[in-house]
Design a protein around this motif. Structure first.
Motif, short mmCIF file in Angstrom:
data_model
loop_
_atom_site.label_atom_id
_atom_site.label_comp_id
_atom_site.label_asym_id
_atom_site.label_seq_id
_atom_site.Cartn_x
_atom_site.Cartn_y
_atom_site.Cartn_z
N SER A 205 -27.32 24.55 -36.92
CA SER A 205 -27.98 24.60 -35.62
C SER A 205 -27.47 23.45 -34.76
O SER A 205 -27.20 22.35 -35.27
CB SER A 205 -29.50 24.48 -35.77
OG SER A 205 -30.03 25.63 -36.38
N THR A 206 -27.32 23.70 -33.47
CA THR A 206 -26.75 22.70 -32.57
C THR A 206 -27.70 22.44 -31.41
O THR A 206 -28.51 23.28 -31.04
CB THR A 206 -25.39 23.17 -32.03
OG1 THR A 206 -25.61 24.28 -31.13
CG2 THR A 206 -24.47 23.62 -33.15
N ASP A 249 -25.10 17.46 -29.37
CA ASP A 249 -24.22 17.93 -28.30
C ASP A 249 -23.16 16.87 -27.99
O ASP A 249 -23.09 16.30 -26.89
CB ASP A 249 -25.03 18.26 -27.04
CG ASP A 249 -25.86 19.52 -27.20
OD1 ASP A 249 -25.40 20.43 -27.90
OD2 ASP A 249 -26.97 19.57 -26.65
N GLU A 250 -22.31 16.64 -28.97
CA GLU A 250 -21.23 15.65 -28.84
C GLU A 250 -20.02 16.23 -29.55
O GLU A 250 -20.08 16.52 -30.75
CB GLU A 250 -21.68 14.32 -29.45
CG GLU A 250 -20.80 13.13 -29.08
CD GLU A 250 -19.50 13.11 -29.89
OE1 GLU A 250 -18.42 13.00 -29.25
OE2 GLU A 250 -19.55 13.26 -31.12
N PRO A 251 -18.93 16.46 -28.84
CA PRO A 251 -17.82 17.23 -29.39
C PRO A 251 -17.28 16.72 -30.72
O PRO A 251 -17.01 17.52 -31.63
CB PRO A 251 -16.75 17.14 -28.28
CG PRO A 251 -17.54 16.94 -27.03
CD PRO A 251 -18.71 16.11 -27.42
N HIS A 252 -17.08 15.41 -30.88
CA HIS A 252 -16.48 14.89 -32.10
C HIS A 252 -17.40 15.11 -33.30
O HIS A 252 -16.96 15.58 -34.36
CB HIS A 252 -16.17 13.39 -31.95
CG HIS A 252 -15.54 12.80 -33.18
ND1 HIS A 252 -14.23 13.06 -33.55
CD2 HIS A 252 -16.05 11.95 -34.12
CE1 HIS A 252 -13.96 12.41 -34.66
NE2 HIS A 252 -15.04 11.73 -35.05
N ALA A 253 -18.69 14.78 -33.14
CA ALA A 253 -19.65 14.96 -34.24
C ALA A 253 -19.80 16.44 -34.58
O ALA A 253 -19.88 16.83 -35.76
CB ALA A 253 -20.99 14.35 -33.86
N LEU A 254 -19.83 17.30 -33.55
CA LEU A 254 -19.95 18.74 -33.77
C LEU A 254 -18.74 19.26 -34.55
O LEU A 254 -18.88 20.06 -35.49
CB LEU A 254 -20.07 19.46 -32.42
CG LEU A 254 -20.12 20.98 -32.47
CD1 LEU A 254 -21.31 21.47 -33.27
CD2 LEU A 254 -20.16 21.56 -31.05
N LYS A 255 -17.53 18.79 -34.18
CA LYS A 255 -16.32 19.22 -34.88
C LYS A 255 -16.39 18.86 -36.36
O LYS A 255 -16.04 19.67 -37.23
CB LYS A 255 -15.12 18.58 -34.22
CG LYS A 255 -13.79 18.82 -34.95
CD LYS A 255 -12.65 18.17 -34.19
CE LYS A 255 -11.36 18.17 -35.00
NZ LYS A 255 -11.42 17.25 -36.16
N LYS A 256 -16.84 17.66 -36.68
CA LYS A 256 -16.94 17.23 -38.07
C LYS A 256 -17.90 18.12 -38.86
O LYS A 256 -17.64 18.49 -40.00
CB LYS A 256 -17.42 15.77 -38.13
CG LYS A 256 -16.37 14.76 -37.75
CD LYS A 256 -15.31 14.65 -38.83
CE LYS A 256 -14.34 13.52 -38.55
NZ LYS A 256 -13.24 13.49 -39.56
N MET A 257 -19.01 18.48 -38.24
CA MET A 257 -20.00 19.29 -38.95
C MET A 257 -19.53 20.73 -39.10
O MET A 257 -19.81 21.40 -40.09
CB MET A 257 -21.34 19.20 -38.24
CG MET A 257 -21.91 17.80 -38.23
SD MET A 257 -23.62 17.71 -37.70
CE MET A 257 -24.44 18.40 -39.12
N ILE A 258 -18.78 21.22 -38.12
CA ILE A 258 -18.19 22.56 -38.25
C ILE A 258 -17.18 22.57 -39.38
O ILE A 258 -17.13 23.52 -40.18
CB ILE A 258 -17.55 23.00 -36.92
CG1 ILE A 258 -18.64 23.31 -35.87
CG2 ILE A 258 -16.67 24.23 -37.13
CD1 ILE A 258 -18.11 23.65 -34.50
N GLY A 271 -26.69 28.38 -31.37
CA GLY A 271 -26.72 27.61 -30.14
C GLY A 271 -25.34 27.09 -29.76
O GLY A 271 -24.39 27.08 -30.55
N GLY A 272 -25.22 26.66 -28.50
CA GLY A 272 -23.98 26.04 -28.03
C GLY A 272 -22.88 27.00 -27.69
O GLY A 272 -21.72 26.60 -27.56
N VAL A 273 -23.20 28.33 -27.56
CA VAL A 273 -22.14 29.30 -27.29
C VAL A 273 -22.25 29.92 -25.89
O VAL A 273 -21.49 30.80 -25.55
CB VAL A 273 -22.14 30.43 -28.35
CG1 VAL A 273 -21.77 29.88 -29.71
CG2 VAL A 273 -23.48 31.15 -28.41
N VAL A 281 -19.55 24.51 -28.71
CA VAL A 281 -19.16 25.15 -29.96
C VAL A 281 -17.77 25.78 -29.86
O VAL A 281 -16.89 25.54 -30.71
CB VAL A 281 -20.21 26.20 -30.39
CG1 VAL A 281 -19.64 27.11 -31.48
CG2 VAL A 281 -21.46 25.50 -30.91
N GLU A 282 -17.52 26.59 -28.84
CA GLU A 282 -16.21 27.23 -28.71
C GLU A 282 -15.10 26.20 -28.54
O GLU A 282 -14.00 26.36 -29.09
CB GLU A 282 -16.22 28.22 -27.55
CG GLU A 282 -17.01 29.48 -27.82
CD GLU A 282 -16.85 30.52 -26.72
OE1 GLU A 282 -15.70 30.74 -26.27
OE2 GLU A 282 -17.86 31.11 -26.30
#
Length: 430
Positions: A205-206, A249-258, A271-273, A281-282
């Motif tokens: 979840s984002t 909602d922070e690109p670097h942290a989101l990338k790591k979790m993805i 979320g985030g799409v 997300v995209e």
């Protein structure tokens, strides 16, 4: 020609379903494991309990065959008298009762002309008898029975081998194991079943507005209901959910979790799409060199749904992912429509059609054209006159409506009005 779906932007519902179907055809069967009968499971001494626990809702990795004819003998389907149909062409007819057979017994003698054998449901019909007359149509006096109704050869008898022949396939590979399939396995003496390993689904979840269910939210925050509803849906179709921490909602942290989520067999993002300023997300998936099969579907709720695959670390093949809209009803609907078929394919299951039926609409629907709509609804009425009514819902974030719904009314994209009383398609909620 490659069968792998290509980037296609925003698709119609039918096109998006076809992309998912084609992708599922490219998936290889998962690894195989055995589940065995173990005594003492479920806290009891019942030896079959482990088979129930371990195999229920799993997918067969190999077929199950009949170990003998089913039924293995001509089986009586009624309590009554086994006899020769020729003896009761004219009724009433009086016959000599020469014995009794209960289920599990072997009479061991032939039924001769003018005689009958009292027989119980499930018992083996003796040689010489070709019919069973129900006890309701008889009158017994000592060792004589009066038959008050004639019968045809084969009446109230299931012939030996009529359900399955020895060696015949009874359940194919890819069958989902429910209570009926458990019964088949037990009936053929299968105490160990080969099943596919459960697919692992990472759930992410984002959003900065989302806090965990056990946290007291600020007035501008919401609890993370989607992670839990998705976990329940994953379990419902035989997967193993792994709920990741909420991504900010922070690109670097989101990338790591993805990246962490891509280590699973399937990644579900919530979320985030959408098109918001902080919907990353995209963007994060693109940085990870994801391939997008579609970036939206012409449906309501759930239009921003995203589907694709992205490289995973190590030797692992690319991981399919879904970016599901963050509103709860949108999340649930898009999982059922698109993610469920992929998860079932990853489980090794045979393809299934959407569980759609028809029912009479209780109240008229007015809407706009252009989208295929899945409106939360309640199914009521009787067995022969099912009726469906759309629940009043405020938006796709209306959790109260989602908790009441039992199905979705499907409104085609070319319909803006459907009159009360019209037969309409409904999608049953899984």
């Amino acid at each position: 020609m490659s069968t792998t779906p290509q980037t296609a932007g925003v698709l119609s519902f039918e096109q998006a379903c076809e992309v998912v179907r084609r992708f599922c055809q490219t998936l290889k069967p998962p690894a195989v494991e055995s589940v065995s009968l173990q005594p003492g499971a479920c806290g009891t001494a019942a030896p079959g309990c482990a088979l129930l626990l371990e195999s229920l809702n799993r997918i067969l990795a190999g077929p199950i065959y009949a170990d003998r004819d089913f039924p293995p003998f001509p089986r009586a389907t009624r309590d009554g008298y086994a006899l020769r149909a020729a003896d009761v062409k004219t009724v009433p007819a009086r016959l000599q009762v020469v014995g009794q057979i209960k289920a599990g017994d072997n009479f061991g003698k032939s039924v001769n002309p003018g005689t009958a054998v009292e027989i119980m449901t499930g018992a083996s019909v003796p040689e010489g008898a070709d019919a069973v007359v129900m006890v309701e149509y008889t009158s017994r006096e000592g060792d004589k029975v009066e038959i008050q109704r004639s019968c045809a050869p084969g009446e109230n008898i299931v012939p030996a081998g009529s359900e399955a022949k020895g060696g015949q396939e009874m359940l194919p590979r890819g069958t989902r194991i429910g209570y009926a399939q458990i019964a088949v396995a037990a009936a053929v003496g299968q105490t160990s079943l080969k099943v596919y390993k459960r697919p692992r689904a990472a759930i992410l979840s984002t959003g900065d507005e989302v806090v965990d269910a056990g946290t007291a939210p600020n007035p501008y925050q919401i609890r993370n209901s989607n992670s839990y509803s998705l976990a329940a849906q994953v379990i419902g179709c035989g997967g193993e959910p792994r709920q990741l921490p909420i991504a900010p909602d922070e690109p670097h942290a989101l990338k790591k979790m993805i990246e962490e989520g891509l280590s699973a067999d399937l990644l579900l993002l919530s979320g985030g799409v959408s098109m918001g300023k902080f919907d990353f997300v995209e963007q994060a998936l693109s940085v990870l060199k994801a391939k997008f099969f579609f970036t939206g579907a012409q449906i309501q709720p759930g239009k921003p749904v995203v589907f694709g695959e992205a490289p995973a670390s190590g030797e692992k093949s690319p991981t399919p992912f879904f970016g599901l809209p963050g509103n709860p009803i949108s999340t649930m609907v898009t999982f059922d429509l698109f993610a469920r078929p992929v998860l079932e394919a990853l489980s090794g299951a045979l393809p299934q059609r959407l569980p759609a039926v028809r029912a009479r609409l209780a109240r008229e629907i007015k809407t706009k054209t252009g989208l295929t709509r899945f409106l939360p609804a309640i199914l009521s009425g009787g067995l022969y006159d099912p009726e469906v009514e759309v629940i009043r819902w405020l938006a796709s974030g209306d959790l109260q409506a989602s908790a009441q719904e039992k199905c979705y009314v499907v409104v085609p994209p070319n319909r803006e009005f459907i009159a009360a009383g019209e037969m309409i398609s409904i999608l049953l909620r899984s």
